[in-house]
Write a protein that holds these residues in place. Structure first.
Motif, PDB file in Angstrom:
ATOM      1  N   TYR A 134      93.282  49.165  69.586  1.00 14.88           N
ATOM      2  CA  TYR A 134      93.449  47.988  70.442  1.00 14.88           C
ATOM      3  C   TYR A 134      92.527  48.083  71.649  1.00 14.88           C
ATOM      4  O   TYR A 134      92.744  48.896  72.551  1.00 14.88           O
ATOM      5  N   PRO A 135      91.478  47.258  71.688  1.00 19.79           N
ATOM      6  CA  PRO A 135      90.429  47.455  72.690  1.00 19.79           C
ATOM      7  C   PRO A 135      90.837  47.251  74.143  1.00 19.79           C
ATOM      8  O   PRO A 135      90.237  47.842  75.024  1.00 19.79           O
ATOM      9  N   LEU A 136      91.863  46.455  74.408  1.00 20.99           N
ATOM     10  CA  LEU A 136      92.200  46.243  75.822  1.00 20.99           C
ATOM     11  C   LEU A 136      93.220  47.252  76.343  1.00 20.99           C
ATOM     12  O   LEU A 136      93.665  47.169  77.474  1.00 20.99           O
ATOM     13  N   ARG A 137      93.589  48.239  75.504  1.00 24.11           N
ATOM     14  CA  ARG A 137      94.438  49.314  76.014  1.00 24.11           C
ATOM     15  C   ARG A 137      93.580  50.267  76.830  1.00 24.11           C
ATOM     16  O   ARG A 137      92.401  50.436  76.568  1.00 24.11           O
ATOM     17  N   LYS A 138      94.192  50.899  77.820  1.00 20.00           N
ATOM     18  CA  LYS A 138      93.433  51.731  78.756  1.00 20.00           C
ATOM     19  C   LYS A 138      92.878  52.991  78.087  1.00 20.00           C
ATOM     20  O   LYS A 138      91.896  53.556  78.535  1.00 20.00           O
ATOM     21  N   ASP A 139      93.553  53.487  77.017  1.00 18.95           N
ATOM     22  CA  ASP A 139      93.071  54.716  76.385  1.00 18.95           C
ATOM     23  C   ASP A 139      92.147  54.417  75.198  1.00 18.95           C
ATOM     24  O   ASP A 139      91.850  55.295  74.400  1.00 18.95           O
ATOM     25  N   PHE A 140      91.672  53.177  75.091  1.00 21.15           N
ATOM     26  CA  PHE A 140      90.724  52.827  74.022  1.00 21.15           C
ATOM     27  C   PHE A 140      89.413  53.560  74.240  1.00 21.15           C
ATOM     28  O   PHE A 140      88.908  53.626  75.356  1.00 21.15           O
ATOM     29  N   ARG A 141      88.881  54.166  73.163  1.00 21.72           N
ATOM     30  CA  ARG A 141      87.574  54.808  73.263  1.00 21.72           C
ATOM     31  C   ARG A 141      86.618  54.081  72.328  1.00 21.72           C
ATOM     32  O   ARG A 141      86.989  53.707  71.218  1.00 21.72           O
ATOM     33  N   LEU A 142      85.393  53.911  72.772  1.00 17.12           N
ATOM     34  CA  LEU A 142      84.395  53.178  72.004  1.00 17.12           C
ATOM     35  C   LEU A 142      84.163  53.836  70.633  1.00 17.12           C
ATOM     36  O   LEU A 142      83.866  53.166  69.657  1.00 17.12           O
ATOM     37  N   GLU A 143      84.396  55.191  70.549  1.00 16.58           N
ATOM     38  CA  GLU A 143      84.168  55.911  69.293  1.00 16.58           C
ATOM     39  C   GLU A 143      85.124  55.439  68.193  1.00 16.58           C
ATOM     40  O   GLU A 143      84.860  55.623  67.008  1.00 16.58           O
ATOM     41  N   ASP A 144      86.262  54.856  68.599  1.00 12.50           N
ATOM     42  CA  ASP A 144      87.235  54.419  67.591  1.00 12.50           C
ATOM     43  C   ASP A 144      86.857  53.101  66.946  1.00 12.50           C
ATOM     44  O   ASP A 144      87.467  52.684  65.970  1.00 12.50           O
ATOM     45  N   ALA A 145      85.869  52.411  67.529  1.00  4.98           N
ATOM     46  CA  ALA A 145      85.504  51.098  67.010  1.00  4.98           C
ATOM     47  C   ALA A 145      84.422  51.245  65.949  1.00  4.98           C
ATOM     48  O   ALA A 145      83.588  52.135  66.027  1.00  4.98           O
ATOM     49  N   PRO A 146      84.450  50.387  64.940  1.00  7.15           N
ATOM     50  CA  PRO A 146      83.466  50.523  63.873  1.00  7.15           C
ATOM     51  C   PRO A 146      82.090  50.037  64.324  1.00  7.15           C
ATOM     52  O   PRO A 146      81.982  49.177  65.195  1.00  7.15           O
ATOM     53  N   LEU A 147      81.051  50.595  63.726  1.00 12.39           N
ATOM     54  CA  LEU A 147      79.715  50.063  63.960  1.00 12.39           C
ATOM     55  C   LEU A 147      79.613  48.746  63.220  1.00 12.39           C
ATOM     56  O   LEU A 147      80.065  48.642  62.087  1.00 12.39           O
ATOM     57  N   PRO A 148      79.056  47.732  63.842  1.00 13.56           N
ATOM     58  CA  PRO A 148      78.970  46.458  63.138  1.00 13.56           C
ATOM     59  C   PRO A 148      78.167  46.597  61.848  1.00 13.56           C
ATOM     60  O   PRO A 148      77.134  47.258  61.829  1.00 13.56           O
ATOM     61  N   GLY A 149      78.675  46.022  60.773  1.00 17.94           N
ATOM     62  CA  GLY A 149      77.960  46.031  59.509  1.00 17.94           C
ATOM     63  C   GLY A 149      78.122  47.321  58.723  1.00 17.94           C
ATOM     64  O   GLY A 149      77.642  47.432  57.610  1.00 17.94           O
ATOM     65  N   SER A 150      78.816  48.337  59.294  1.00 18.78           N
ATOM     66  CA  SER A 150      78.995  49.585  58.564  1.00 18.78           C
ATOM     67  C   SER A 150      80.267  49.502  57.731  1.00 18.78           C
ATOM     68  O   SER A 150      81.069  48.598  57.896  1.00 18.78           O
TER      69      SER A 150
END
Lengths: 152, 393
Positions: A134-150
């Motif tokens: 959940y991106p708007l949570r304070k403990d969100f890390r960018l590493e947890d998000a997928p690379l677009p198109g991957s």
């Protein structure tokens, strides 16, 4: 206008604050949200301007939801708190159909379960976004998000 | 014989459903009649709300101004007014007047842009070309004042960057005279052109009750007889001393939305002339602390498309704790989903264009598509900044 709103919401009010002359913040229990919103709508008090979700962080362990209603210059904010690990609120779509967009946003951005909301599809996030990130949570890390198109 | 027919679904988008911006609508149809509508956004989602939490209060201003390429100034204004409220400072009167002046010029540019796009949807490309030609007048004025055609960057926390001198004031007045004459012609077209009326009159009607119930804002609401305008309801910047006449229409159809926007232009010309005549003398900025005291603020301004709502939360540091943006297009989209049901599929593009939707406004990761390596890369802010320095060295 604010006095009328305070009267309408009196039954469910736990605390009130007036941060600015034309604003009224009313703290409610999440279970009372539906009747409180219905009371405002039935009295034709203003319109839903937005629902803001604020993650108070892992230490506080809570998410605060702010339902902003505007009528002219007056802004009434219904404040509801819910535990972070089991974030749950009822849907207000029965009385405010346009709330659907905001509720979809709360579900995908903050991981709040909105009971009985008519549409649970993602609104903004891509289809390949991982579950339970959940991106708007304070403990969100960018590493947890997928690379677009991957594929990950 | 089949007992039940599956509804036929027509996807519209994500490539420019009406304006040249992405959004995905799905319409179920029975013959030519729409029976159900749903919406999927996010094709231009940039994570701006999250991004703002990782910037300083000053940096966030530049980020937020890029929420929208059409109405960038109102975003910066809503943000600045909110931060100033939290910091307990107020921009000087001259700065407030210039904020309103640029906002009104932006409204002209936005309404003329919309008029052209909506005319194009109606198959009236001559009007599209004329209104976009005339829009160049106001673009040149905005460039003259701020140095930029879009993302003007007129605002600062605590004031504005640009001043209006006599030469600029004269240029603005001359530009307005030309635009006013042209707007008279556009009003004539939207009121009387027989072919145009067949695409607008009685189409996409929204009753006053619906407009109120759905919480629509801006010209979309005013065309249904709902007198809703933040400049009047909760005046800010120079509107506190400058009353605005609300323009409303009762018909609630597409034509009413055209009439409201065109007639609003005349009111905007009047406001700009008054602002120029009464421009207060004095400073352009006040000092504002780098760390903003803890608290919450709500800031509302009237964007060209309606009420723009900002919620700001400060934790006392030099970075925002949370910024929530609700753009006018979101509640207006809800009205499209309701309004198209029961109507001709062919009217959908016009109904959609009628609310003047702004997709980028609603969709708010930095991903760079690197064709050289043939894959997507993600850059950190530092890498991106370094890249910018190297490219422009």
């Amino acid at each position: 206008m604010l006095k009328a709103a305070a009267r309408l919401l009196q039954r469910w009010t736990q605390a009130t604050v007036t941060p600015e002359p034309e604003r009224l913040d009313v703290t409610l229990d999440a279970a009372d949200l539906v009747p409180a919103v219905a009371a405002l709508q039935e009295a034709r008090w203003g319109y839903l301007a937005a629902i803001t979700g604020v993650d108070l962080g892992p230490e506080a362990g809570e998410i605060e939801l702010l339902y902003h209603f505007c009528a002219g210059a007056a802004v009434v904010t219904l404040r509801v708190r819910t535990p972070r690990n089991q974030a749950f609120v009822p849907s207000i779509c029965d009385s405010v159909p346009s709330a659907s967009f905001y509720e979809r946003e709360l579900m995908e951005m903050l991981g709040v379960t909105v009971a009985n909301t008519p549409n649970t599809d993602r609104l903004f996030l891509p289809d390949d976004w991982p579950q339970e990130v959940y991106p708007l949570r304070k403990d969100f890390r960018l590493e947890d998000a997928p690379l677009p198109g991957s594929d990950t | 014989m089949t007992a039940e027919r599956e509804p036929f679904r027509i996807p519209i988008g994500p490539q420019h459903p009406s304006l040249k911006e992405p959004g995905h609508f799905e319409f179920s149809v029975d013959g030519e009649i729409v029976t159900q509508a749903s919406l999927r956004l996010g094709y231009v989602h940039r994570g701006i709300e999250k991004g703002a939490e990782q910037r300083s209060w000053v940096q966030a201003l530049y980020l937020l101004e890029r929420v929208c390429g059409i109405c960038s100034h109102v975003h910066a204004t809503a943000y600045c007014l909110g931060v100033e409220k939290l910091a307990g400072v107020e921009a000087p009167p001259r700065a407030q007047a210039i904020r309103s002046l640029v906002a009104e010029l932006e409204r002209i540019h936005s309404h003329l842009l919309w008029l052209g796009v909506a005319a194009h949807e109606a198959g009236f490309d001559m009007l599209f070309m004329h209104s976009w030609r005339d829009r160049e007048t106001v673009m040149n004025l905005l460039e003259g004042i701020t140095g930029n055609r879009v993302n003007y960057s007129a605002n600062l926390l605590g004031g504005v960057k640009c001043d209006i001198d006599q030469r600029l004031a004269d240029a603005i007045r001359a530009g307005l005279d030309y635009l006013e004459e042209r707007t008279q012609h556009y009003l004539d077209v939207v009121l009387n052109d027989a072919l145009f009326l067949r695409r607008t009159r009685g189409i996409g009607v929204m009753s006053r009750e619906d407009a109120e119930r759905l919480g629509v804002v801006g010209p979309t609401a005013r065309a249904s007889g709902v007198a809703r305008d933040v400049r009047v309801d909760a005046p800010y910047a120079a509107y506190r001393t400058l009353p605005v006449q609300i323009v409303t229409e009762m018909a609630g159809d597409l034509q009413a939305r055209f009439i409201v926007r065109v007639r609003e232009l005349f009111e905007t010309y009047r406001l700009i002339r008054t602002l120029l005549d009464t421009l207060p003398e004095g400073e352009l900025t006040v000092r504002i602390p780098r760390r903003i005291p803890p608290g919450e603020a709500i800031s509302r301004v009237e964007a060209p498309r309606g009420e723009l709502f900002y919620y700001l939360k400060s934790n006392g540091s030099d970075q925002p704790e949370r910024i929530k943006i609700r753009t006018p297009t979101l509640p207006n989209f809800a009205s499209v989903l309701v309004l198209t049901v029961g109507r001709q599929l062919a009217d959908v593009p016009m109904i959609l264009a009628g609310i003047d939707p702004c997709f980028s406004c609603n969709d708010r990761m930095v991903a760079i598509h690197d064709t050289g390596e043939g894959r997507d890369r993600r850059w950190t802010w530092e890498q991106l900044r370094q890249h910018g320095i190297e490219v422009y060295r």
